[in-house]
Motif scaffolding. Structure first.
Motif, PDB file in Angstrom:
ATOM      1  N   ASN A  37      -7.558   2.557  -1.054  1.00  0.00           N
ATOM      2  CA  ASN A  37      -6.243   1.808  -0.437  1.00  0.00           C
ATOM      3  C   ASN A  37      -6.245   1.475   1.116  1.00  0.00           C
ATOM      4  O   ASN A  37      -5.896   0.553   1.327  1.00  0.00           O
ATOM      5  CB  ASN A  37      -5.329   2.802  -0.744  1.00  0.00           C
ATOM      6  CG  ASN A  37      -5.153   4.124  -0.048  1.00  0.00           C
ATOM      7  OD1 ASN A  37      -6.117   4.946  -0.430  1.00  0.00           O
ATOM      8  ND2 ASN A  37      -4.245   4.567   0.672  1.00  0.00           N
TER       9      ASN A  37
ATOM     10  N   ASP B  16      -9.542  -0.260  -6.115  1.00  0.00           N
ATOM     11  CA  ASP B  16      -8.335   0.638  -5.926  1.00  0.00           C
ATOM     12  C   ASP B  16      -7.200   0.232  -6.649  1.00  0.00           C
ATOM     13  O   ASP B  16      -6.974  -1.186  -6.635  1.00  0.00           O
ATOM     14  CB  ASP B  16      -8.225   0.945  -4.598  1.00  0.00           C
ATOM     15  CG  ASP B  16      -7.119   2.292  -4.478  1.00  0.00           C
ATOM     16  OD1 ASP B  16      -7.085   3.205  -4.905  1.00  0.00           O
ATOM     17  OD2 ASP B  16      -6.112   1.898  -3.793  1.00  0.00           O
TER      18      ASP B  16
ATOM     19  N   GLN C   4      -8.855   6.603  -6.976  1.00  0.00           N
ATOM     20  CA  GLN C   4      -7.570   7.580  -7.162  1.00  0.00           C
ATOM     21  C   GLN C   4      -7.844   8.239  -8.392  1.00  0.00           C
ATOM     22  O   GLN C   4      -8.270   7.559  -9.338  1.00  0.00           O
ATOM     23  CB  GLN C   4      -6.109   6.616  -7.071  1.00  0.00           C
ATOM     24  CG  GLN C   4      -6.038   6.062  -5.705  1.00  0.00           C
ATOM     25  CD  GLN C   4      -4.474   5.652  -5.774  1.00  0.00           C
ATOM     26  OE1 GLN C   4      -3.629   6.149  -6.257  1.00  0.00           O
ATOM     27  NE2 GLN C   4      -4.352   4.333  -5.347  1.00  0.00           N
TER      28      GLN C   4
ATOM     29  N   SER D  16     -13.725  10.623  -7.978  1.00  0.00           N
ATOM     30  CA  SER D  16     -12.655  10.025  -7.137  1.00  0.00           C
ATOM     31  C   SER D  16     -12.511  10.914  -5.827  1.00  0.00           C
ATOM     32  O   SER D  16     -13.292  11.877  -5.473  1.00  0.00           O
ATOM     33  CB  SER D  16     -11.448   9.968  -7.780  1.00  0.00           C
ATOM     34  OG  SER D  16     -11.221   9.427  -9.013  1.00  0.00           O
TER      35      SER D  16
ATOM     36  N   HIS E 234      -9.318  10.274  -2.411  1.00  0.00           N
ATOM     37  CA  HIS E 234      -7.903   9.873  -2.163  1.00  0.00           C
ATOM     38  C   HIS E 234      -6.957  11.102  -1.804  1.00  0.00           C
ATOM     39  O   HIS E 234      -6.254  10.888  -0.765  1.00  0.00           O
ATOM     40  CB  HIS E 234      -7.362   9.029  -3.440  1.00  0.00           C
ATOM     41  CG  HIS E 234      -5.993   8.740  -3.081  1.00  0.00           C
ATOM     42  ND1 HIS E 234      -5.706   7.511  -2.272  1.00  0.00           N
ATOM     43  CD2 HIS E 234      -4.824   8.854  -3.559  1.00  0.00           C
ATOM     44  CE1 HIS E 234      -4.435   7.297  -2.072  1.00  0.00           C
ATOM     45  NE2 HIS E 234      -3.948   8.122  -3.182  1.00  0.00           N
ATOM     46  N   THR E 235      -7.010  12.282  -2.403  1.00  0.00           N
ATOM     47  CA  THR E 235      -6.245  13.094  -2.248  1.00  0.00           C
ATOM     48  C   THR E 235      -6.633  14.072  -0.809  1.00  0.00           C
ATOM     49  O   THR E 235      -5.609  14.823  -0.370  1.00  0.00           O
ATOM     50  CB  THR E 235      -6.234  14.357  -3.321  1.00  0.00           C
ATOM     51  OG1 THR E 235      -7.440  14.930  -3.439  1.00  0.00           O
ATOM     52  CG2 THR E 235      -5.939  13.609  -4.727  1.00  0.00           C
TER      53      THR E 235
ATOM     54  N   GLN F 140      -0.814  12.819  -8.268  1.00  0.00           N
ATOM     55  CA  GLN F 140      -2.162  12.743  -8.476  1.00  0.00           C
ATOM     56  C   GLN F 140      -2.199  13.685  -9.665  1.00  0.00           C
ATOM     57  O   GLN F 140      -2.067  15.070  -9.258  1.00  0.00           O
ATOM     58  CB  GLN F 140      -3.141  12.833  -7.485  1.00  0.00           C
ATOM     59  CG  GLN F 140      -3.047  11.503  -6.539  1.00  0.00           C
ATOM     60  CD  GLN F 140      -3.592  10.289  -7.101  1.00  0.00           C
ATOM     61  OE1 GLN F 140      -4.187  10.331  -8.129  1.00  0.00           O
ATOM     62  NE2 GLN F 140      -2.953   9.160  -6.858  1.00  0.00           N
TER      63      GLN F 140
END
Length: 381
Positions: A232, A271, A302, A319, A321-322, A338
């Motif tokens: 993102n 994404d 994600q 993945s 993202h977190t 998520q």
């Protein structure tokens, strides 16, 4: 606009609470209280400047002090909540008991109240500062290597033991310099990976701003190639520039497409946030019309993307993202959006591995979620 307004209101409420607990309740009226009030007001004003201004390239000098205060503030709130919850419960029980017996509540001793408030403030301050200091040290260190063995029934025996180095959320930006990219590159190269998967959020800035800081990633080594998908954050600048730039560094962008690597398919999708910028994820294009007897590994920034990938028989999704939550207990909130926060999980039948990421975003602090480069060894089962 509504979101920004809610953020500002939250900042005001939080700083009022901290002022009440750490300044008003611990001081008598006078100069110390006025000084404490001025400090809290200044810190409160710095918050929107940090969250909105630094992100947009303004007030770069505020990055470190501003975001460090964000982390300290967060852990002050967590500590005060833990410490004061028993007192709130005790107060509620006492009040209910006094109401039933119609007795007047006892007036607290002022000096005792002041002493308890100061003790709580000192404990909360030391705890928040210590946790934040530990988190800064962890975030500034090199990514740790974590290893995972993934059995895959379709994997040909000739590819048994193939290693994927998965890295995400490197977040190279104006404040990281090139040294951050060099550290990440050294760790990746130390694992002798067959395939390197860079699963998004590589940068925070334009090519003109931070291109030289990203350049050390050109030194990443792998036997079968280095591949990249957007996260993102790539869309917060000109993502098309970065797609061209990473290709210059020797990474192959997978733009809703897949490649055949001997007996393994490697696919990548844009994404999910790319849809807002006219660059959506297309799972049918990346995963459709393929030989289903071949195993496929999907790169998707994600973890929640697995819900859309599930109909295509994905054997493994990697993945990021977190950030693994980045700062415990923030990981509990990440779980609301998520399905997997860190490590291995299963989403609608899709095996998903989520790496913590190699950098940080916002506060340069990591608590309970150290930076990682993940090595996944695929085993023929």
């Amino acid at each position: 606009m509504i979101f920004n307004t809610l953020v500002v209101i939250s900042i005001v409420v939080i700083h009022w609470y901290l002022w009440k607990r750490l300044v008003h309740n611990t001081t008598h009226p006078g100069l110390p209280r006025r000084i404490g009030t001025a400090i809290v007001i200044a810190l409160g004003i710095s918050m929107p400047m940090t969250l909105f201004g630094v992100r947009d390239g303004y007030f770069p000098w505020l990055y470190w002090p501003g975001y460090i205060w964000v982390a300290v503030m967060f852990y002050l709130l967590v500590t005060l909540t833990i410490v004061e919850t028993p007192r709130w419960i005790r107060w509620a029980i006492t009040r209910r008991s006094k109401t039933r017996t119609q007795e007047a509540p006892e007036k607290p001793d002022e000096e005792r109240r002041l002493l308890l408030a100061r003790g709580t403030a000192i404990f909360a301050g030391l705890t928040a500062a210590s946790i934040t200091g530990y988190g800064v040290k962890t975030a500034a260190g090199p990514p740790r290597i974590n290893r995972f063995h993934m059995p895959m029934t379709k994997l040909p025996r000739r590819m048994d033991g193939i290693r994927l180095a998965v890295v995400s959320d490197i977040h190279i930006g104006p404040t990281t310099g090139a040294e951050h990219a060099r550290r990440v590159t050294q760790v990746i190269n130390s694992v002798n990976a067959d395939i390197v998967c860079v699963v998004g959020d590589l940068v925070d800035g334009t090519v003109a701003q931070i291109g030289p800081f990203v350049a050390p990633l050109a030194g990443i080594q792998s036997r079968k190639g280095t591949y990249f998908v957007t996260g993102n954050h790539e869309y917060y600048t000109d993502y098309t520039e970065w797609i061209d730039e990473v290709a210059e560094f020797g990474m192959r962008p997978l733009r809703n497409e897949r490649v055949e690597l001997d007996g393994l398919d490697l696919a990548g999708v844009n994404d999910l946030d790319g849809e807002m910028y006219g660059d959506p994820a297309d799972f049918a294009l990346a995963l459709g019309n393929r030989d289903m007897t071949r195993p496929v590994v999907l790169m998707a920034h994600q973890p929640v993307a697995a819900e859309e990938a599930a109909p295509y028989g994905v054997d493994l999704q990697v993945s990021g993202h977190t950030h693994g939550g980045q700062m415990v207990p923030f990981n509990l909130l990440v779980r609301l959006s998520q399905p997997v926060v860190s490590g291995f999980g299963n989403v609608d039948g899709v095996p998903v591995f989520v790496t913590n990421g190699a950098g940080s975003w916002g506060p340069p602090v990591r608590v309970g979620a150290p930076p990682q480069v993940t090595v996944i060894e695929l085993r023929s089962a």
